[in-house]
Write a protein that holds these residues in place. Structure first.
Motif, short mmCIF file in Angstrom:
data_model
loop_
_atom_site.label_atom_id
_atom_site.label_comp_id
_atom_site.label_asym_id
_atom_site.label_seq_id
_atom_site.Cartn_x
_atom_site.Cartn_y
_atom_site.Cartn_z
N THR A 111 0.84 -1.20 0.00
CA THR A 111 0.00 0.00 0.00
C THR A 111 0.87 1.25 0.00
O THR A 111 1.69 1.46 0.92
N ALA A 112 0.71 2.07 -1.04
CA ALA A 112 1.62 3.20 -1.26
C ALA A 112 1.66 4.15 -0.07
O ALA A 112 2.74 4.63 0.32
N GLU A 113 0.50 4.47 0.50
CA GLU A 113 0.46 5.44 1.60
C GLU A 113 1.20 4.91 2.83
O GLU A 113 1.73 5.69 3.62
N VAL A 114 1.22 3.58 2.99
CA VAL A 114 1.91 2.99 4.14
C VAL A 114 3.40 2.84 3.86
O VAL A 114 4.25 3.22 4.69
N THR A 115 3.77 2.33 2.69
CA THR A 115 5.19 2.15 2.39
C THR A 115 5.92 3.50 2.28
O THR A 115 7.13 3.57 2.49
N ALA A 116 5.18 4.57 1.98
CA ALA A 116 5.80 5.90 1.91
C ALA A 116 6.34 6.34 3.26
O ALA A 116 7.21 7.22 3.34
N LEU A 117 5.86 5.73 4.33
CA LEU A 117 6.32 6.10 5.66
C LEU A 117 7.63 5.43 6.04
O LEU A 117 8.28 5.84 7.00
N LEU A 118 8.02 4.38 5.31
CA LEU A 118 9.18 3.58 5.70
C LEU A 118 10.46 4.39 5.85
O LEU A 118 11.15 4.29 6.89
N PRO A 119 10.85 5.22 4.87
CA PRO A 119 12.10 5.99 5.03
C PRO A 119 12.08 6.92 6.24
O PRO A 119 13.10 7.07 6.93
N LEU A 120 10.91 7.50 6.50
CA LEU A 120 10.80 8.43 7.63
C LEU A 120 10.91 7.71 8.96
O LEU A 120 11.57 8.18 9.89
N LEU A 121 10.31 6.53 9.05
CA LEU A 121 10.40 5.74 10.28
C LEU A 121 11.82 5.27 10.51
O LEU A 121 12.31 5.26 11.65
N LYS A 122 12.50 4.86 9.43
CA LYS A 122 13.89 4.42 9.56
C LYS A 122 14.77 5.57 10.04
O LYS A 122 15.65 5.39 10.89
N ARG A 123 14.54 6.76 9.49
CA ARG A 123 15.34 7.92 9.88
C ARG A 123 15.13 8.27 11.34
O ARG A 123 16.06 8.68 12.04
N MET A 124 13.89 8.09 11.84
CA MET A 124 13.58 8.40 13.23
C MET A 124 14.01 7.29 14.18
O MET A 124 14.04 7.48 15.39
#
Length: 331
Positions: A111-124
């Motif tokens: 799901t694009a809206e969910v996978t779009a969060l992955l880089p931000l979560l990794k950075r945090m």
């Protein structure tokens, strides 16, 4: 050209469809048991070690399930809330802090809206637990722990509408919440503290002292009182009984509406009777700190509608009636 009206399906075919749906969803949930593995343990450990909250997210039908899982976690000792993944990319990501854990749901795992969060979560540095139907998906591969909620097929005859898959995800969310609940040693009293407005909370939190009649509302007469005085006290207070106390103020017995019926059956003349000759000894009694739910059970077991409330010295301090329990929602 006339248009024919479709015939209504036969009732038995409707039930057959319902049974087929329930069997498919039952099978989908049953299949989850064999797939519980070390990743489930890892997911629980990440959440138990979480210093913040569990942020649950998902899109569409998965989002609805995510919202319910967040609510279940929050009410069973794991602080949690739902964040819409679309809104997260437009500012709501600020609701997620480095001390949180994210639980992301997506049947496809793409799901694009969910996978779009992955880089931000990794950075945090926020740990990610995923729940998908595809262990090889993007969301599953980038998660610290993956919960496999895959199903063989949907209950929908077109194999399109999320049915068995959402049921499986919901059940897996419940399994996660209960495992965490038991690991934390979460108690019924703690559950009630987060449900003070519900009937369950009332049953678990309310005590006899919260509901009893005390002070001038306490029906009470001394031993040796004429039966007439006891009846007047019962009528005046309207609780269907009166406490009868000895010279030290301790409860010696009670006289109830039921006792009055028995008295009338056994005595043709009530004028010379005193209350201690016809009262019930010693009478059922409870302590003020007893849970109201326990008092209900005592009333039901002994088929009575009122109880004397006594202190540690057995002196009446209140009276509890079944009507008070009904009005408070304990029953």
């Amino acid at each position: 050209m006339t248009q024919q009206t479709p015939q209504a399906p036969h009732a038995s075919s409707l039930r057959d469809s319902a049974r087929r749906t329930l069997r498919l969803e039952q099978q989908a949930i049953g299949a989850l048991i064999a797939r519980l593995d070390a990743d489930f343990d890892r997911a629980c450990q990440l959440i138990l070690a979480c210093r913040g909250r569990v942020v649950v997210t998902g899109m569409g039908k998965s989002g609805h399930i995510a919202g319910k899982i967040a609510a279940t976690l929050a009410s069973t000792g794991t602080p949690a809330f739902f964040v819409h993944p679309g809104e997260a990319s437009h500012g709501d990501l600020g609701m997620i802090t480095p001390g949180d854990v994210v639980l992301a749901l997506s049947n496809s795992g793409e799901t694009a809206e969910v996978t779009a969060l992955l880089p931000l979560l990794k950075r945090m540095g926020v740990p990610l637990v995923s729940m998908t139907g595809r262990p090889a998906s993007t969301l599953a591969r980038h998660a610290e722990a993956h919960l496999d909620a895959g199903v063989e097929r949907e209950a929908c005859p077109l194999d399109l509408a999320p049915t068995a898959s959402t049921t499986a995800a919901l059940a897996l969310g419940d399994a996660l919440a209960v495992a965490l609940l038991e690991s934390r040693g979460f108690t019924a009293e703690e559950f009630a503290l987060s449900h003070p407005g519900g009937s369950l909370g009332k049953r678990l939190l309310l005590r006899v002292a919260d509901l009893m009649h005390d002070g001038p509302r306490l029906p009470i007469v001394p031993l040796g009182s004429p039966l007439r005085d006891a009846l007047l006290e019962i009528t005046r207070q309207g609780l269907g009984f009166t406490c009868v106390v000895d010279e030290q103020g301790r409860l010696a017995g009670v006289y109830t509406d039921g006792d009055l019926r028995r008295t009338l059956d056994q005595h043709s003349d009530l004028s010379g009777l005193t209350v201690d000759t016809v009262m019930t000894r010693p009478g059922k009694r409870v302590a003020p700190e007893m849970l109201a739910a326990e008092a209900v059970k005592l009333m039901e077991d002994h088929r009575i509608s009122a109880l004397a409330v006594v202190d540690d010295d057995d002196r009446p301090v209140g009276a509890l009636h079944m009507h008070d329990l009904l009005a408070s929602g304990v029953i």
